[in-house]
Each structure stands twice: as structure tokens, then as C-alpha cells.
Design an enzyme around this catalytic site. Structure first.
Site, PDB file in Angstrom:
ATOM      1  N   CYS A  78       7.231 -11.739  -2.278  1.00 14.93           N
ATOM      2  CA  CYS A  78       6.315 -11.547  -3.415  1.00 14.93           C
ATOM      3  C   CYS A  78       6.868 -10.693  -4.548  1.00 14.93           C
ATOM      4  O   CYS A  78       7.042 -11.159  -5.667  1.00 14.93           O
ATOM      5  CB  CYS A  78       5.028 -10.868  -2.963  1.00 14.93           C
ATOM      6  N   HIS A 141       1.649  -6.075  -7.705  1.00 14.00           N
ATOM      7  CA  HIS A 141       2.783  -5.988  -6.787  1.00 14.00           C
ATOM      8  C   HIS A 141       4.089  -5.532  -7.420  1.00 14.00           C
ATOM      9  O   HIS A 141       5.165  -5.816  -6.887  1.00 14.00           O
ATOM     10  CB  HIS A 141       2.990  -7.330  -6.057  1.00 14.00           C
TER      11      HIS A 141
HETATM   12 CA   LIG Z   1       4.056 -14.173  -1.715  1.00 18.02          CA
END
Ligand SMILES: [Ca+2]
Length: 585
Positions: A78, A141
Site C-alpha cells: 500500500c 497511508h
Molecule cells: Ca493495498
């Protein structure tokens, strides 16, 4: 800066063309809508051949737009992939990697100290120079500490969270992950924003859809061009869906999540049409990394990393095996689930550790491709991708351009009439020539794990310089990123170096990376020659960024995010102890 000059040029052109038509329109560059999925695989959409065909809205989007079957994430995980999308740069350049171990995947759990450096120019920062309003909905993130807040990096609005929706935690050893509206938290997962791990019920996708609809309507009313980055996470473990969608899929809970997202995207695209702005809105759909094909001792364990410092525990009866069914061609991931015998052992001592005991399969399909998330095989990084811009991008087309998530940075700037920054290396290409004129551009795809270049694709040829799935230690504990796909000499559990004589596959004839070319063949030598020159050029000019994912500290977790005082939800951080993060794979 170059971006400003380009904006001026674009606006000038518009004014001139408007003047030519005898109208006095205020110049408004096209809106930009990036739909980023989390851990969704290449094979998860009906238009890509998923047999249950449960994505009518995305299939329709593809029918009205352009499909990119050769589109790649920038990393099999990610955070680095998302950093690459928003900067147009490989994670090795932005510092979104670790150098704590050789070829290790790293991301941003809440104990990570680093995040997106201030020196990086993010897409919304640049779009702001052309008058765009920007919103991120969903997972950020790129670091959760104050200096990494998305509103400090160009976004005007945010609804979502800085980390994955793992939990629940006890708010003593670890805090639950906060959910933000703009600058401040408005609650935490498993508290104000419940996720029922047993039933899979959560209302988050519905909230994210509403946030998108409201933002689009608001910007349209204000006549401001917008950039909406819609980064939903229902297909990331623990997968969830709202009540009307639970049980609606033939594919289990993961399919429920996909169906809900598909329906939400349908609503968003319909709104653009109803508002009459579809022809002035560039929309792109893709995913941040391949589907997670995991068998693990405890389902739902954070196998994004198994968490710094936390290896999966002993094998338990609660094993979930996601196996590719060899007799079904590429098209379907069957699941065999052994029902947990002991579902009453919740743990809360590591990121993503959640109570065991779920029996629903979680995880998508990477179609014909090898392995999944965490790996640099095709299943880890080849993504579903659809471009949609009615009246501009021709309908019903397929582009065989090799594309990258980093291209969304450069292409979005191009849509806005901006140039990418000229003071740094940008890896993203402008895909508008591929989308609008059907052109094909030569370019390599680089596959990194940490700061190690694992593989490169050039044209149809992919060369692996290193192969590794995960360690024997993890594998023996039941963690497998290539379940049911053991290919001798390719899916290795020791890090195998092939830098002198790479394994080369022809992805057209062998998309599953099963049959390496013979090193004695002319085809091999020709491919090697071309790839070697591209890799040399890349490595000679590469300047790695300062690694951001090396240091962890329990004290930096989301104990007291901004806004916690108003909610009475501030927690006491422990003593600050910086540690080297341990990335097991
Ligand atoms: Ca991901």
C-alpha cells in the site's frame, strides 16, 4: 515554476478558444477523479473475466472508456504505491522503503516514525496552482504524524484515516486508528466507526460514497475544478460491507465488498452525468497492489507486514487457504477454508492482529498471474485499470500501453494543463497520447522490494534479478503469498540472486511466469541485451531518497491525534523508544 507557466498557457488557450466561439466562459480545467482500490486484483472485475460478473458499473465504465490490461502498481504494498501515485516517483526516490533488511517490504503502520517528506511535490499541491480544490476520501497511508497530514500536502479536505483499519485494539498497548474529517479526528475505528469482524458489517463504504457525492456537488456549485482521490479500503483485510451488501455476492465477503464499491462508483459516475460534467471530468480506476493471496495461521493477521517486530504465531487450526484452482484456467480463485476450532483468542498486541474465528474467505483474484500482494511477480503488481472521460477518451477501447500508477500523477497534471516538476526525476508518463490518440510508448516497469530492484518488464519481456516470496521461517508457520502456486526455482523461499543471468519470461506467451526462456536462446540474449541497457541507465542516475520506513516508536502511535480533546479521546503515549522496525518479508 513550470507548473504555473503551464497553467497560464492552458488558461490562455481556453480564453482564446472561448473568445473564438463568442462566449465568455470562465476557464475551467477538467475535473480529476482517481478511484484507488485497496488490494483489489487484476481478475476481480467482470470485464477482466471474473466469472460471477458482479461489477456491472465498472464493466460499463470500461465499455464507455478504455481498459489498460498492462497496468502496474509501483510496489506490491500500500504505502509505497500510494506515495508513488501522488508524487509520480518510484518509492526508492521518495524514501518510501526500508533499508533495514535486504529486499523487505515496508509500509506505515502506526508505529512508523517516517512519512512523506516535505520536499516531495504531491499532485494536489501542483493542481492547486491551477485552481483545483482537492479532497482525499479514505486511506492516506503516507504517515500519520502531524507533519505528514494530507492537508499539509496539498489536500483541502479529508475524510478517512491515516492507517489501515486493523483492530480492535485495547487503547492501552495500541490505540485504535483514528478517522479524520479535515484537520481533526472525529472518532476511531471499532468505536465511533464500527467494523464487526464477525459479521463483516461496516458502513464505511457508504460514508465514503456520500463524501464523494457531496464534494462533487459542492465543487460544481462553486464552479471550481476538483481533484478527488477516492481511496476506499473495503477490499483490504478485514474486508467489510454494509448490511444490504453482506451475503449478496457469489464470492463471499470479499465479493460483497467489491459489489458495494462497484455500486458506489456507479452512483458517482451517474452524478457526473446528471450534473452535465462527465465530459469535463477525467476518471481513472485502479488498485494499489495485487490481491492478497494469503494463507496464514490467523486470518486477518496483518500480513501487510505481520507488523514490525511481530511474526505470526504458531500454526493454528484457523488456517485459511486461498488456492488457485488449476483446472479452472486463470479465472477463478477457489477458496478452501478450514473452520477455526478456537475462535476465542483475540489478540491485540500487534498491528492488524484481530480476533481469530472468521470463516469467510478474504482476498481477491489476480487472474492468470503468479502470486499476489507482497511479491514482485505479476500477481503482486499488475492491476485492473480503466480510464473514463466521455467525449474525449474513445469508448470501448483497450490500450496495450504499459502503464503505471505513477502515470496518474503526470497524466493528471497534463489533463490540468500543467507540466510535471522539472527539478527532479519523474517516473510517471503522460498517458494522454495513449488515451486520446491510441499511441504506444516504450517504457520499463521496475519492480522493487525495499531498495532492491527485483525485476523489470520491457515490452513483453520480464527479467527477474531476485526472486523471493517469503522466508522459510514464515512459510513453515503457514504464511504463503503464493498459495497453491509452487513453481520450482521461481517462487523461492530463500532470496535467490539472478543479477548475472536473470530469469526472463515472455509475458504474452506465459503470463503466469512459469517457463523461463532458455538462456542459450537468441530470444533470451536479445531481451537481456535490451533490458540490461535500461537497467544500467536507471541505476546510474538513481538517487535514493532518505529511507522513511526504518524507525519505529510506540510513542508515535495515534494516541492523541488533533481533535481528541474535543471528543475526550486522548490517550497517554508510552515512553519514547525509537527502534529499528523489523520487516519480516
Ligand atoms: Ca493495498
Amino acid at each position: 515554476m513550470a507548473a504555473v507557466a503551464a497553467a497560464t498557457r492552458w488558461q490562455l488557450l481556453l480564453v482564446l478558444s472561448a473568445a473564438g466561439l463568442g462566449v465568455t466562459l470562465a476557464p475551467q480545467p477538467p475535473n480529476i477523479l482517481l478511484l484507488l482500490m485497496d488490494d483489489m486484483g487484476w481478475g476481480d472485475l467482470g470485464v477482466y473475466g471474473e466469472p460471477s460478473r458482479e461489477t456491472p458499473n465498472l464493466d460499463q465504465m470500461a465499455a464507455e472508456g478504455m481498459l489498460f490490461p498492462n497496468f502496474y502498481a509501483a510496489n506490491p504494498l500500500c504505502s509505497p504505491s500510494r506515495a508513488a501515485l501522488l508524487t509520480g516517483r518510484l518509492p526508492i526516490r521518495t524514501g518510501f522503503y526500508t533499508s533495514n533488511g535486504h529486499a523487505r517490504n515496508a509500509y506505515t503502520p502506526q508505529e512508523v516514525v517516517g512519512g512523506i517528506p516535505d520536499s516531495e511535490h504531491l499532485l494536489p499541491e501542483l493542481l492547486r496552482t491551477a485552481g483545483y480544490a482537492s479532497k482525499i476520501v479514505g486511506k492516506w497511508h503516507l504517515g500519520h504524524r502531524p507533519q505528514f497530514h494530507p492537508l499539509k500536502h496539498g489536500f483541502d479536505e479529508w475524510f478517512g484515516s491515516p492507517n489501515c483499519h486493523f483492530g480492535p485494539y485495547d487503547n492501552k498497548a495500541r490505540p485504535n486508528i483514528p478517522v479524520y474529517r479535515d484537520w481533526e479526528m472525529v472518532g476511531r475505528y471499532y468505536e465511533e466507526f464500527p467494523i464487526n469482524l464477525r459479521t463483516g458489517e461496516a458502513n464505511l463504504t457508504q460514508i465514503y460514497v456520500q463524501e464523494a457525492l457531496d464534494f462533487i456537488k459542492g465543487q460544481q456549485a462553486a464552479r471550481r475544478p476538483f481533484f478527488l482521490y477516492w481511496a476506499v479500503d473495503a477490499t483490504h483485510a478485514p474486508v467489510y460491507a454494509s448490511r444490504p451488501f453482506l451475503g449478496s455476492s457469489q464470492r463471499g465477503r470479499y465479493g460483497d465488498a467489491v459489489r458495494e464499491i462497484d455500486a458506489g462508483i456507479g452512483r458517482v459516475l451517474r452524478l457526473l452525468q446528471d450534473l452535465g460534467v462527465a465530459e469535463n471530468t477525467f476518471v481513472f480506476f485502479t488498485s494499489d497492489n495485487g490481491a492478497a493471496l494469503i494463507s496464514a495461521p490467523k486470518q486477518g493477521l496483518d500480513l501487510t507486514t505481520a507488523a514490525p517486530g511481530h511474526l505470526p504465531g504458531e500454526p493454528s487450526p484457523g488456517v485459511v487457504n486461498l488456492n488457485l484452482r488449476p483446472d479452472s484456467g486463470w479465472s477463478f480463485i477457489s477458496t478452501t477454508v478450514s473452520v477455526p476450532q478456537n475462535s476465542s483468542s483475540p489478540t491485540s498486541d500487534g498491528p492488524g492482529r484481530e480476533p481469530g474465528g472468521q470463516t469467510c474467505p478474504e482476498g481477491g483474484s489476480n487472474g492468470p498471474f503468479l502470486c499476489g500482494k507482497q511479491t514482485t511477480f505479476e500477481g503482486g503488481m499488475r492491476e485492473p485499470a480503466i480510464a473514463w472521460w466521455p467525449g474525449r477518451i474513445p469508448a470501448g477501447q483497450v490500450s496495450h500501453q504499459l502503464g503505471s500508477i505513477m502515470d496518474l500523477f503526470t497524466t493528471s497534471l497534463s489533463v490540468a494543463g500543467l507540466e510535471p516538476p522539472s527539478d527532479r526525476a519523474i517516473d510517471g508518463l503522460d498517458l494522454l497520447p495513449a488515451m486520446l490518440q491510441g499511441r504506444l510508448m516504450d517504457r520499463p516497469i521496475f519492480y522493487y522490494r525495499g531498495n532492491t530492484l527485483m525485476a523489470v518488464t520491457l515490452g513483453q519481456y520480464k527479467a527477474h534479478f531476485w526472486t523471493w516470496t517469503n522466508s522459510w521461517e514464515e512459510f513453515r508457520q503457514g504464511v504463503d503469498f503464493c498459495p497453491g502456486q509452487n513453481i520450482s526455482g521461481v517462487t523461492t523461499h530463500t532470496q535467490e540472486e539472478h543479477t548475472k543471468l536473470p530469469l526472463i519470461f515472455h509475458l504474452g506467451r506465459d503470463p503466469g511466469e512459469r517457463y523461463p526462456l532458455s538462456v542459450a536462446s537468441t530470444e533470451y540474449l536479445d531481451a537481456l541485451h535490451r533490458i540490461t541497457s535500461v537497467v544500467q541507465q536507471h541505476q546510474e542516475t538513481l538517487v535514493p531518497g532518505q529511507p522513511q520506513l526504518n524507525v519505529c516508536n510506540q510513542a508515535v502511535m495515534n494516541w492523541a491525534p488533533p481533535g481528541c480533546e474535543k471528543l475526550g479521546k486522548c490517550l497517554e503515549p508510552p515512553e519514547s523508544v525509537p527502534e529499528k522496525c523489523s520487516w519480516p518479508h
